[in-house]
Scaffold this active site. Structure first.
Site, mmCIF file in Angstrom:
data_model
loop_
_atom_site.group_PDB
_atom_site.id
_atom_site.type_symbol
_atom_site.label_atom_id
_atom_site.label_comp_id
_atom_site.label_asym_id
_atom_site.label_seq_id
_atom_site.Cartn_x
_atom_site.Cartn_y
_atom_site.Cartn_z
ATOM 1 N N TYR A 66 29.829 35.819 36.753
ATOM 2 C CA TYR A 66 30.672 34.623 36.599
ATOM 3 C C TYR A 66 29.785 33.382 36.464
ATOM 4 O O TYR A 66 30.111 32.446 35.740
ATOM 5 C CB TYR A 66 31.643 34.473 37.790
ATOM 6 C CG TYR A 66 32.740 35.515 37.846
ATOM 7 C CD1 TYR A 66 32.537 36.802 37.376
ATOM 8 C CD2 TYR A 66 33.991 35.223 38.370
ATOM 9 C CE1 TYR A 66 33.533 37.764 37.428
ATOM 10 C CE2 TYR A 66 35.002 36.172 38.424
ATOM 11 C CZ TYR A 66 34.753 37.450 37.954
ATOM 12 O OH TYR A 66 35.752 38.394 38.006
ATOM 13 N N HIS A 118 38.928 36.547 30.649
ATOM 14 C CA HIS A 118 40.127 35.817 31.113
ATOM 15 C C HIS A 118 40.185 34.443 30.448
ATOM 16 O O HIS A 118 40.483 33.436 31.097
ATOM 17 C CB HIS A 118 40.143 35.698 32.640
ATOM 18 C CG HIS A 118 40.375 37.005 33.327
ATOM 19 N ND1 HIS A 118 41.585 37.381 33.847
ATOM 20 C CD2 HIS A 118 39.550 38.058 33.549
ATOM 21 C CE1 HIS A 118 41.498 38.593 34.382
ATOM 22 N NE2 HIS A 118 40.271 39.027 34.210
HETATM 23 C C1 HEM Z 1 31.960 44.473 36.589
HETATM 24 C C2 HEM Z 1 33.102 43.886 36.876
HETATM 25 C C3 HEM Z 1 33.547 42.544 36.342
HETATM 26 C C4 HEM Z 1 32.956 41.710 35.435
HETATM 27 C C5 HEM Z 1 31.664 41.914 34.672
HETATM 28 C C6 HEM Z 1 33.806 40.538 35.322
HETATM 29 C C7 HEM Z 1 33.545 39.440 34.517
HETATM 30 C C8 HEM Z 1 34.281 38.269 34.493
HETATM 31 C C9 HEM Z 1 33.883 37.045 33.836
HETATM 32 C C10 HEM Z 1 32.600 36.838 33.057
HETATM 33 C C11 HEM Z 1 34.862 36.121 34.058
HETATM 34 C C12 HEM Z 1 34.888 34.662 33.590
HETATM 35 C C13 HEM Z 1 34.203 33.784 34.636
HETATM 36 C C14 HEM Z 1 34.218 32.296 34.331
HETATM 37 O O1 HEM Z 1 33.737 31.854 33.263
HETATM 38 O O2 HEM Z 1 34.712 31.520 35.181
HETATM 39 C C15 HEM Z 1 35.891 36.776 34.830
HETATM 40 C C16 HEM Z 1 37.057 36.207 35.221
HETATM 41 C C17 HEM Z 1 37.995 36.823 36.029
HETATM 42 N N1 HEM Z 1 37.904 38.054 36.650
HETATM 43 FE FE1 HEM Z 1 36.401 39.346 36.439
HETATM 44 N N2 HEM Z 1 34.890 40.681 36.157
HETATM 45 C C18 HEM Z 1 34.765 41.896 36.797
HETATM 46 C C19 HEM Z 1 35.620 42.429 37.744
HETATM 47 C C20 HEM Z 1 36.779 41.849 38.177
HETATM 48 C C21 HEM Z 1 37.633 42.383 39.220
HETATM 49 C C22 HEM Z 1 37.353 43.668 40.012
HETATM 50 C C23 HEM Z 1 38.674 41.507 39.345
HETATM 51 C C24 HEM Z 1 39.810 41.534 40.321
HETATM 52 C C25 HEM Z 1 39.737 42.082 41.535
HETATM 53 C C26 HEM Z 1 38.479 40.435 38.378
HETATM 54 C C27 HEM Z 1 39.318 39.363 38.182
HETATM 55 C C28 HEM Z 1 39.039 38.279 37.377
HETATM 56 C C29 HEM Z 1 39.932 37.142 37.224
HETATM 57 C C30 HEM Z 1 41.318 36.961 37.842
HETATM 58 C C31 HEM Z 1 39.268 36.235 36.386
HETATM 59 C C32 HEM Z 1 39.764 34.869 35.920
HETATM 60 C C33 HEM Z 1 39.250 33.791 36.859
HETATM 61 C C34 HEM Z 1 39.686 32.426 36.402
HETATM 62 O O3 HEM Z 1 40.892 32.231 36.197
HETATM 63 O O4 HEM Z 1 38.808 31.551 36.247
HETATM 64 N N3 HEM Z 1 37.314 40.670 37.702
HETATM 65 N N4 HEM Z 1 35.512 38.082 35.092
#
Ligand code: HEM
Length: 309
Positions: free
Chosen positions: A298, A28
């Site tokens: 995260y 993201h």
């Molecule tokens: C194994 C599953 C998942 C992994 C490995 C993953 C991994 C990540 C990582 C590494 C980030 C960046 C974090 C940061 O630097 O702040 C991120 C952001 C995000 N993820 Fe996931 N994620 C997963 C599942 C999900 C699911 C199920 C959702 C929604 C229900 C989701 C929604 C988001 C959103 C909206 C962001 C952006 C947050 C922001 O704006 O800072 N993710 N994810």
């Protein structure tokens, strides 16, 4: 078992697909900041004692984003759109909701997510993922199918203001009597849902989402209603790839209003780690292995970007 997958190896696998932009989110990466407030409805108090639903306005810092680690991802990309919310409750405690514009996720376990990243890794010869590996991934991971089918039949939104966002996981609501209710929720845009047409997909360009959100908030607050679904015994609690039956009633439990939006650089949302396990009293996680795995993942991404990596 889920313990065989580590958060470190998942972050490495994401970096192997997208590369890493120093100081930026590993996933993201492209996004925009916004601020506003949430007003909850006491209708929720039957299920949760959370101060989110007292009826008082709760300040919110929001981030709207495109999934994937490409900071230049085109806004027409057939990928997820994210809405991350940080609520600041009157007692100073924080609550996070980190959602996507799809009703289900593409992995029932961290292993599937890891295998997808491995399958998406560009082939050095072509610079593109190997189609055979992607085909093998699809054939061997039925838990990825519901999301794949949803994405294939839904074009990306014209604007973040015209997208619905789902919490996807099941959560526990705890009321004043300490009774637990399993719930899911989605945020429904008052502007209505609107997807890009086949023509618009070709003409919309790569960078319209941020501009559209900024312009929309200048005309007045952009609002979403939070719709709660109460689970019944037998509804899947720990699997984010399985939707609940569509006939489950939804209850409106609050309204989110975003008043202003900006590019993310230097704005309030940029430095937040929207860890979905940051939860205030009255809301708690289920044993969904994906929900529980997100937090350590995260944290690694956050630590890397904080330290300039
Ligand atoms: C194994 C599953 C998942 C992994 C490995 C993953 C991994 C990540 C990582 C590494 C980030 C960046 C974090 C940061 O630097 O702040 C991120 C952001 C995000 N993820 Fe996931 N994620 C997963 C599942 C999900 C699911 C199920 C959702 C929604 C229900 C989701 C929604 C988001 C959103 C909206 C962001 C952006 C947050 C922001 O704006 O800072 N993710 N994810």
């Amino acid at each position: 078992s889920d313990n065989v997958v580590s958060a470190d190896e998942v972050i490495s696998a994401i970096e192997a697909v997208f590369g890493a932009v120093p100081g930026e989110r590993r996933n993201h990466t492209k996004g925009s900041c916004a601020v506003g407030e949430f007003v909850g409805r006491p209708a929720a108090s039957r299920y949760t004692r959370s101060a989110l639903f007292s009826g008082a306005a709760v300040p919110v810092v929001a981030r709207l984003s495109l999934s994937g680690g490409n900071p230049a991802a085109p806004d027409t990309a057939r990928s997820g759109r994210g809405m991350a919310l940080e609520f600041k409750l009157p007692d100073g405690s924080l609550h996070h909701m980190t959602m996507l514009n799809v009703p289900v996720f593409g992995a029932a376990h961290p292993q599937t997510f890891l295998d997808l990243m491995r399958a998406m890794k560009p082939d050095p010869a072509t610079g593109k993922p190997d189609p055979d590996r992607l085909r093998d991934f699809k054939a061997s991971h039925p838990d990825a199918r519901p999301l794949g089918e949803y994405m294939a039949s839904h074009n990306p939104p014209t604007s973040y203001a015209n997208a619905a966002f789902w919490g996807i996981h099941s959560f526990k609501f705890l009321n004043t009597k300490d009774e637990t209710t399993i719930v899911r929720w989605r945020f429904v845009p008052q502007d209505g849902e609107q997807a890009l047409s086949a023509d618009e997909l070709k003409t919309a360009g790569a960078n319209f989402l941020e501009k559209a959100l900024i312009e929309r908030t200048r005309r007045g607050p952009v609002r979403w209603d939070m719709m709660l679904t109460v689970g019944v015994p037998g509804d899947p609690e720990d699997d984010p790839t399985l939707a609940w039956p569509s006939e489950r009633p939804e209850v409106s439990v609050g309204t989110l209003s975003l008043h202003a939006a900006t590019p993310q650089k230097g704005a309030a949302c940029e430095g937040i780690n929207f860890d979905p396990l940051v939860m205030s009293d009255g809301i708690a996680p289920t044993n969904d292995p994906v929900l529980l795995f997100r937090s350590p993942t995260y944290a690694i991404s956050f630590g890397k970007r904080l330290s300039g990596h």
